[in-house]
Design a protein around this motif. Structure first.
Motif, PDB file in Angstrom:
ATOM      1  N   LEU A  36       0.726  -1.459   0.110  1.00 33.13           N
ATOM      2  CA  LEU A  36       0.181   0.254  -0.081  1.00 33.13           C
ATOM      3  C   LEU A  36       0.901   1.087  -0.155  1.00 33.13           C
ATOM      4  O   LEU A  36       1.491   1.325   0.780  1.00 33.13           O
ATOM      5  CB  LEU A  36      -0.927  -0.017   1.259  1.00 33.13           C
ATOM      6  N   ILE A  37       0.258   2.321  -0.838  1.00 35.07           N
ATOM      7  CA  ILE A  37       1.277   3.429  -1.094  1.00 35.07           C
ATOM      8  C   ILE A  37       0.831   4.640   0.223  1.00 35.07           C
ATOM      9  O   ILE A  37      -0.579   4.424   0.647  1.00 35.07           O
ATOM     10  CB  ILE A  37       0.669   3.726  -2.166  1.00 35.07           C
ATOM     11  N   PRO A  38       1.302   5.305   1.073  1.00 35.99           N
ATOM     12  CA  PRO A  38       0.912   5.670   2.051  1.00 35.99           C
ATOM     13  C   PRO A  38      -0.240   6.984   1.345  1.00 35.99           C
ATOM     14  O   PRO A  38      -0.243   7.585   0.589  1.00 35.99           O
ATOM     15  CB  PRO A  38       2.445   6.445   2.882  1.00 35.99           C
ATOM     16  N   GLY A  39      -1.338   6.933   2.495  1.00 31.17           N
ATOM     17  CA  GLY A  39      -3.139   7.869   2.262  1.00 31.17           C
ATOM     18  C   GLY A  39      -3.468   6.802   1.291  1.00 31.17           C
ATOM     19  O   GLY A  39      -4.607   7.574   1.154  1.00 31.17           O
ATOM     20  N   GLN A  40      -3.778   5.665   1.050  1.00 29.76           N
ATOM     21  CA  GLN A  40      -4.186   4.586   0.019  1.00 29.76           C
ATOM     22  C   GLN A  40      -5.194   4.170   1.132  1.00 29.76           C
ATOM     23  O   GLN A  40      -4.966   3.063   1.977  1.00 29.76           O
ATOM     24  CB  GLN A  40      -3.169   3.437  -0.936  1.00 29.76           C
ATOM     25  N   ASP A  41      -6.466   4.049   0.856  1.00 25.60           N
ATOM     26  CA  ASP A  41      -7.332   3.647   1.242  1.00 25.60           C
ATOM     27  C   ASP A  41      -7.094   2.187   0.828  1.00 25.60           C
ATOM     28  O   ASP A  41      -7.575   1.739  -0.235  1.00 25.60           O
ATOM     29  CB  ASP A  41      -8.992   4.060   0.589  1.00 25.60           C
ATOM     30  N   ARG A  42      -7.018   1.197   1.901  1.00 22.84           N
ATOM     31  CA  ARG A  42      -7.311  -0.231   1.736  1.00 22.84           C
ATOM     32  C   ARG A  42      -8.803  -0.813   1.262  1.00 22.84           C
ATOM     33  O   ARG A  42      -8.470  -2.096   0.304  1.00 22.84           O
ATOM     34  CB  ARG A  42      -7.596  -0.836   2.909  1.00 22.84           C
ATOM     35  N   GLY A  43      -9.459  -0.173   0.193  1.00 26.27           N
ATOM     36  CA  GLY A  43     -11.071  -0.361   0.088  1.00 26.27           C
ATOM     37  C   GLY A  43     -10.760  -0.352  -1.051  1.00 26.27           C
ATOM     38  O   GLY A  43     -11.258  -0.498  -2.120  1.00 26.27           O
ATOM     39  N   ALA A  44      -9.392   0.643  -1.280  1.00 28.37           N
ATOM     40  CA  ALA A  44      -9.555   0.880  -3.146  1.00 28.37           C
ATOM     41  C   ALA A  44      -9.032  -0.311  -4.240  1.00 28.37           C
ATOM     42  O   ALA A  44      -8.829  -1.268  -3.775  1.00 28.37           O
ATOM     43  CB  ALA A  44      -8.442   2.019  -2.731  1.00 28.37           C
ATOM     44  N   PRO A  45      -9.858   0.316  -5.371  1.00 34.97           N
ATOM     45  CA  PRO A  45      -9.753  -1.462  -6.243  1.00 34.97           C
ATOM     46  C   PRO A  45      -8.174  -1.247  -6.438  1.00 34.97           C
ATOM     47  O   PRO A  45      -7.265  -0.287  -6.404  1.00 34.97           O
ATOM     48  CB  PRO A  45      -9.528  -0.840  -7.348  1.00 34.97           C
ATOM     49  N   ALA A  46      -7.128  -2.627  -6.912  1.00 31.26           N
ATOM     50  CA  ALA A  46      -6.331  -2.641  -6.415  1.00 31.26           C
ATOM     51  C   ALA A  46      -5.824  -2.321  -7.945  1.00 31.26           C
ATOM     52  O   ALA A  46      -4.351  -1.821  -8.491  1.00 31.26           O
ATOM     53  CB  ALA A  46      -5.254  -3.679  -6.769  1.00 31.26           C
ATOM     54  N   THR A  47      -6.586  -2.388  -9.465  1.00 33.43           N
ATOM     55  CA  THR A  47      -6.232  -1.709  -9.655  1.00 33.43           C
ATOM     56  C   THR A  47      -7.285  -1.352 -10.782  1.00 33.43           C
ATOM     57  O   THR A  47      -8.974  -2.707 -10.454  1.00 33.43           O
ATOM     58  CB  THR A  47      -5.679  -2.777 -11.453  1.00 33.43           C
ATOM     59  N   PHE A  48      -7.386   0.090 -11.311  1.00 31.03           N
ATOM     60  CA  PHE A  48      -8.813   0.343 -12.155  1.00 31.03           C
ATOM     61  C   PHE A  48      -8.782   0.357 -13.772  1.00 31.03           C
ATOM     62  O   PHE A  48      -8.041   0.893 -13.812  1.00 31.03           O
ATOM     63  CB  PHE A  48      -8.857   2.170 -11.468  1.00 31.03           C
ATOM     64  N   ARG A  49      -9.497  -0.347 -14.306  1.00 35.12           N
ATOM     65  CA  ARG A  49     -10.138  -0.066 -15.484  1.00 35.12           C
ATOM     66  C   ARG A  49     -10.600   0.601 -16.013  1.00 35.12           C
ATOM     67  O   ARG A  49     -12.216   0.312 -15.797  1.00 35.12           O
ATOM     68  CB  ARG A  49     -10.139  -1.534 -16.066  1.00 35.12           C
ATOM     69  N   PRO A  50     -10.810   1.944 -16.209  1.00 32.39           N
ATOM     70  CA  PRO A  50     -12.006   2.922 -16.986  1.00 32.39           C
ATOM     71  C   PRO A  50     -12.434   2.609 -18.043  1.00 32.39           C
ATOM     72  O   PRO A  50     -13.214   2.612 -17.404  1.00 32.39           O
ATOM     73  CB  PRO A  50     -11.068   4.464 -16.623  1.00 32.39           C
ATOM     74  N   LYS A  51     -12.357   1.873 -19.175  1.00 28.49           N
ATOM     75  CA  LYS A  51     -12.601   1.686 -19.979  1.00 28.49           C
ATOM     76  C   LYS A  51     -13.474   0.169 -19.875  1.00 28.49           C
ATOM     77  O   LYS A  51     -15.007   0.395 -20.694  1.00 28.49           O
ATOM     78  CB  LYS A  51     -11.977   0.977 -21.088  1.00 28.49           C
ATOM     79  N   ARG A  52     -13.419  -0.695 -19.195  1.00 28.10           N
ATOM     80  CA  ARG A  52     -14.085  -1.590 -19.050  1.00 28.10           C
ATOM     81  C   ARG A  52     -15.410  -1.707 -17.920  1.00 28.10           C
ATOM     82  O   ARG A  52     -16.398  -1.637 -18.156  1.00 28.10           O
ATOM     83  CB  ARG A  52     -14.012  -2.996 -17.491  1.00 28.10           C
TER      84      ARG A  52
END
Length: 86
Positions: A36-52
Motif C-alpha cells: 500500500l502507498i501511504p495514504g491509500q485507502d485499503r478498500g480502493a481497487p488494486a487495479t482500476f480499468r476505466p474503459k471496462r
C-alpha cells in the motif's frame, strides 16, 4: 418521445448505473500483493480499468433504457399519469 428527451433519459440511466457497476470491481488494494502507498485507502481497487467500467455502465444503462422505452411505448409509464395530471 423526442430524441432529446430520450438522450437525457439515457444519460440519467448511464450516470446512475455507476452506483450499480462500481461496487463489483476487482480485488481490494488490501488483498493485492502490491504494498500500500501511504495514504491509500485499503478498500480502493488494486487495479482500476476505466474503459471496462464505462463499457459496463453503458450496457447497464442501455438495458434499463430499453425496458423504460418499452414501458413508455406500451403506456405503462405514461408521463401524465405519473405526474398526476390525468
Amino acid at each position: 418521445m423526442k430524441w432529446t428527451s430520450a438522450l437525457a433519459i439515457f444519460t440519467l440511466f448511464w450516470v446512475f448505473s455507476a452506483f450499480f457497476v462500481l461496487p463489483f470491481h476487482g480485488r481490494r488494494a488490501e488483498d493485492a500483493d502490491a504494498p500500500l502507498i501511504p495514504g491509500q485507502d485499503r478498500g480502493a481497487p488494486a487495479t482500476f480499468r476505466p474503459k471496462r467500467v464505462l463499457l459496463q455502465m453503458t450496457i447497464a444503462a442501455a438495458v434499463c433504457f430499453v425496458l423504460y422505452y418499452i414501458a413508455y411505448v406500451n403506456g405503462w409509464a405514461d408521463p401524465d399519469v405519473l405526474s398526476g395530471r390525468a
